[in-house]
Design an enzyme around this catalytic site. Sequence first.
Site, PDB file in Angstrom:
ATOM      1  N   GLY A 115       0.827  -1.206   0.000  1.00  0.00           N
ATOM      2  CA  GLY A 115       0.000   0.000   0.000  1.00  0.00           C
ATOM      3  C   GLY A 115       0.856   1.248   0.000  1.00  0.00           C
ATOM      4  N   HIS A 173       8.399  38.612   7.845  1.00  0.00           N
ATOM      5  CA  HIS A 173       9.592  38.148   7.121  1.00  0.00           C
ATOM      6  C   HIS A 173      10.656  37.711   8.129  1.00  0.00           C
ATOM      7  CE1 HIS A 173      12.762  38.043   4.054  1.00  0.00           C
ATOM      8  NE2 HIS A 173      13.528  38.660   4.955  1.00  0.00           N
TER       9      HIS A 173
END
Length: 461
Positions: free
Chosen positions: A180, A445
């Site tokens: 899977g 920032h």
Amino acid sequence: MKHYDAIIIGAGQAGTPLAKKLAKAGKKTCLIEQRLIGGTCINDGCTPTKTLIASAKALHYYKIAKKLGVEILQPKVDFKTIMKRKDDLVDSFRASAQRGVEETKGLTLLFGEASFISKNEINVKLNDGAESKLTADWIFIDTGAKTVIPDIEGIREIDYLTSTSILELEEVPKHLVIIGGNYIGLEFGQMFSRFGSKVTILEKSNRIVHREDNDVSEALTEILEDEGLNIFTKTKIAKVSQNKKGVITIDVEVNGEMKKITCSHVLVAVGRKPNTDALNLINCGVKVDDKGTILVNKKLETNIKNIWALGDVKGGPAFTHIAYNDYTIVYRNLIEKANLTTDNRPVPYCVFTDPQLGRVGITEDEAKKQKLDYKVAVLPMYVVGRAVETGETLGFMKAVVDAKSKRILGVAILADQGGEIMSVLQMAMQGGITYEQIRYGVFAHPTYSEALNNLFMKLED
């Protein structure tokens, strides 16, 4: 036969808070749990796996430290300590959850297996061997889901692992094969690869995370393969066997060619199915589909009046946060007389590979199928200042937007802290904020979220 205002079957992330809140609202309430308080999330899912992933991430830092000018001696994996830390956290979270239940006035906690006698009668086979019969005006089913074992020749004759039993390993597998290639398998695969296992992933579809866009799947495949994982897609397993020494052999067809793979461990991760077998739903008339999933309407009501189903047992997105939201919808409707439904609720999720895959809304593939008038913005992480500074430049940000309204329709963030970045855009989607507003928005920032300016700047090209 004892009567309650409300019975909740299953102490998962919907059942536990619902039971507490109903009791606090003055309802005589009984919570029945067969195994452990906290459900999959605390015991077998989110808490233990993300704790282990954090240890695996620490090993990854060793690999990128040299790029940052830091020399680190070869790290050593102390697997017993890693697993003990996981166990301690799980025990702590579970104990806290159980203590919260036990300290709630008006709430009775029973440990045992519940099954329906009729639409308002429950039989409980208590874990101490006794039995108890209960009745209630309201009954809520939150029994969760379990691993699907695929119909593969020999699979039930080997010592396979599930997402639960793999958490009890005492040593790192030498070679772990994962059947899977979706979220559970990829998280465990990368984790154990970092711990030192050879890892092979076998996926029957033509790509891993096949519900995602192809570019997301390809990027994640490249990242995992660069870390050393072996990923095979378009596979069909013919049979598995295990010899007396414990060595497992897998006969598998890959792109039309037969291969034999030998390994020490096999993890089955092909999906999950609802825990409804023991409920005897035929006695109460609650309808299920051919997979045993309880059918509910948009208010989480079954076809039987005063019986509800919440969490994974009802199908749909199998996420902790969805189960918790189920509880809030049902509680507020019943106690606060709200009129809430599951219509149009956001379904965010995060795959905790490294980098993370944060997702909400529709994919580009879905936008195409719906024939929407849309645009796509993509920003590679290697041009994001914060990513360059931290050395975490793998992946990209992707957004699908409506060309006319400029609303955000869906995002995929494959990046360091991808889940957190995705959540910023989810809030924008819920608030109706346009991509243009984000393009010109002011963000601190230097943060990852600041790069959303540049992401939506791409739509100007």
